[in-house]
Design an enzyme around this catalytic site. Structure first.
Site, mmCIF file in Angstrom:
data_model
loop_
_atom_site.group_PDB
_atom_site.id
_atom_site.type_symbol
_atom_site.label_atom_id
_atom_site.label_comp_id
_atom_site.label_asym_id
_atom_site.label_seq_id
_atom_site.Cartn_x
_atom_site.Cartn_y
_atom_site.Cartn_z
ATOM 1 N N VAL A 152 68.487 51.092 8.278
ATOM 2 C CA VAL A 152 69.527 50.411 7.498
ATOM 3 C C VAL A 152 70.775 51.261 7.314
ATOM 4 O O VAL A 152 71.818 50.751 6.911
ATOM 5 C CB VAL A 152 69.007 49.972 6.106
ATOM 6 C CG1 VAL A 152 67.884 48.971 6.241
ATOM 7 C CG2 VAL A 152 68.593 51.180 5.271
ATOM 8 N N SER A 173 68.388 49.601 -10.730
ATOM 9 C CA SER A 173 67.361 50.366 -11.435
ATOM 10 C C SER A 173 67.765 50.586 -12.882
ATOM 11 O O SER A 173 68.955 50.712 -13.196
ATOM 12 C CB SER A 173 67.147 51.726 -10.764
ATOM 13 O OG SER A 173 66.288 52.547 -11.526
ATOM 14 N N TYR A 207 70.009 60.072 -7.860
ATOM 15 C CA TYR A 207 69.450 58.718 -7.763
ATOM 16 C C TYR A 207 70.197 57.774 -8.697
ATOM 17 O O TYR A 207 70.573 56.656 -8.315
ATOM 18 C CB TYR A 207 67.963 58.752 -8.108
ATOM 19 C CG TYR A 207 67.273 57.407 -8.054
ATOM 20 C CD1 TYR A 207 67.053 56.773 -6.843
ATOM 21 C CD2 TYR A 207 66.832 56.775 -9.215
ATOM 22 C CE1 TYR A 207 66.412 55.540 -6.784
ATOM 23 C CE2 TYR A 207 66.189 55.550 -9.176
ATOM 24 C CZ TYR A 207 65.984 54.931 -7.944
ATOM 25 O OH TYR A 207 65.346 53.709 -7.901
ATOM 26 N N ALA A 208 70.448 58.227 -9.918
ATOM 27 C CA ALA A 208 71.168 57.407 -10.892
ATOM 28 C C ALA A 208 72.571 57.081 -10.401
ATOM 29 O O ALA A 208 73.073 55.966 -10.582
ATOM 30 C CB ALA A 208 71.235 58.125 -12.240
ATOM 31 N N SER A 236 73.554 56.755 -7.285
ATOM 32 C CA SER A 236 73.477 55.751 -6.220
ATOM 33 C C SER A 236 73.190 54.363 -6.778
ATOM 34 O O SER A 236 73.727 53.357 -6.294
ATOM 35 C CB SER A 236 72.410 56.143 -5.198
ATOM 36 O OG SER A 236 71.099 56.050 -5.741
ATOM 37 N N LYS A 237 72.361 54.290 -7.798
ATOM 38 C CA LYS A 237 72.004 52.993 -8.370
ATOM 39 C C LYS A 237 73.087 52.450 -9.295
ATOM 40 O O LYS A 237 73.306 51.232 -9.368
ATOM 41 C CB LYS A 237 70.667 53.099 -9.112
ATOM 42 C CG LYS A 237 69.460 53.276 -8.194
ATOM 43 C CD LYS A 237 69.287 52.086 -7.264
ATOM 44 C CE LYS A 237 68.005 52.178 -6.446
ATOM 45 N NZ LYS A 237 67.765 50.988 -5.601
ATOM 46 N N ILE A 246 57.541 50.878 -12.097
ATOM 47 C CA ILE A 246 56.772 49.940 -11.287
ATOM 48 C C ILE A 246 55.770 50.700 -10.423
ATOM 49 O O ILE A 246 56.090 51.761 -9.864
ATOM 50 C CB ILE A 246 57.697 49.101 -10.381
ATOM 51 C CG1 ILE A 246 58.806 48.438 -11.209
ATOM 52 C CG2 ILE A 246 56.893 48.048 -9.621
ATOM 53 C CD1 ILE A 246 58.329 47.475 -12.273
#
Length: 241
Positions: A58, A136, A149-150, A152-153, A182
């Site tokens: 992707v 997220s 990560y935060a 990017s989200k 999850i």
């Protein structure tokens, strides 16, 4: 809810992507299963008769374009896109390499951007379509040890809202689903006290399942959500309260 609709799901070999593919198919959709793990995708496709595997990276623009060309030739349309491909690399801020930030941005954010661009070309022709981004709770609230990560989200949430404002005029809805804790392969490393802390911090006092997320994603793809756009819907059992 999705009778005769054509849906593309990236990250379909992962827990949430897999569950979403199964639920979409149950609701009558034809599903394109996209990802890099061909053997896993083929196994999944065996249990989803109305599906087809698209094996590609992707984050590779040329491969993404080839995938959409194939969809156009075979289906001639695209009614729904689920940007589910993602990667999460936990690390303290001081120890996070720029390459780790770039990897997460490329997979979590840029791939959603490029897929949405190409999906729009197909959706705009029919003045109808639904894009659902897997955001997220971390992107909405932040989290120590997950700054990259935060980032990017959070960027993905911003993209979701901006596209909703821009694409509404051509009948395309764009929403985000923000999962909490999850049970997937991505969260398997969360064990012991860390795992228990997340559970007790969740109002429903349990770990969410991939099926919990898939149910909401499928609803957003359907005509039943026809007046919902620009929303980041928390599916976190109350973790964000």
């Amino acid at each position: 809810m999705l009778d005769q609709k054509v849906i593309l799901i990236t990250g379909a070999s992962g827990g949430i992507g897999h569950a979403t593919a199964v639920e979409c198919a149950k609701q009558g959709a034809f599903v394109y299963l996209a990802g890099r793990k061909e053997s896993v995708l083929l196994d999944i496709a065996k249990n989803i008769p109305n599906s087809q595997v698209l094996t590609y990276d992707v984050t590779d623009d040329s491969q993404v374009k080839q995938a959409f060309t194939r969809i156009m030739k075979q289906s001639g349309r695209l009614d729904g896109l689920v940007n589910c491909a993602g990667v999460m690399l936990d690390n303290s801020f001081m120890m996070t390499r720029v390459s780790e930030l770039q990897q997460q941005l490329s997979t979590n954010t840029v791939s959603a951007f490029t897929h949405s661009q190409l999906a729009l070309r197909l959706m705009a022709k029919n003045r109808s379509g639904s894009i659902v981004n897997l955001c997220s709770v971390v992107g909405e609230q932040g989290s120590a040890g997950q700054s990259a990560y935060a980032t990017s989200k959070a960027a993905l949430s911003g993209l979701t809202k901006s596209l909703a404002k821009e694409l509404g005029s051509v009948g395309v809805r764009v929403n985000g689903v923000a999962p909490g804790f999850i049970e997937t392969a991505m969260t398997q490393s969360y064990q012991g006290e860390k795992r228990q802390h997340l559970i007790t911090s969740t109002a429903l006092n349990r770990i969410g399942s991939a099926e919990d997320i898939a149910a909401v994603v499928t609803f957003l793809l359907s005509d039943s959500a026809g007046f919902i756009t620009g929303q980041i819907i928390g599916v976190d059992g109350g973790l964000s309260l």
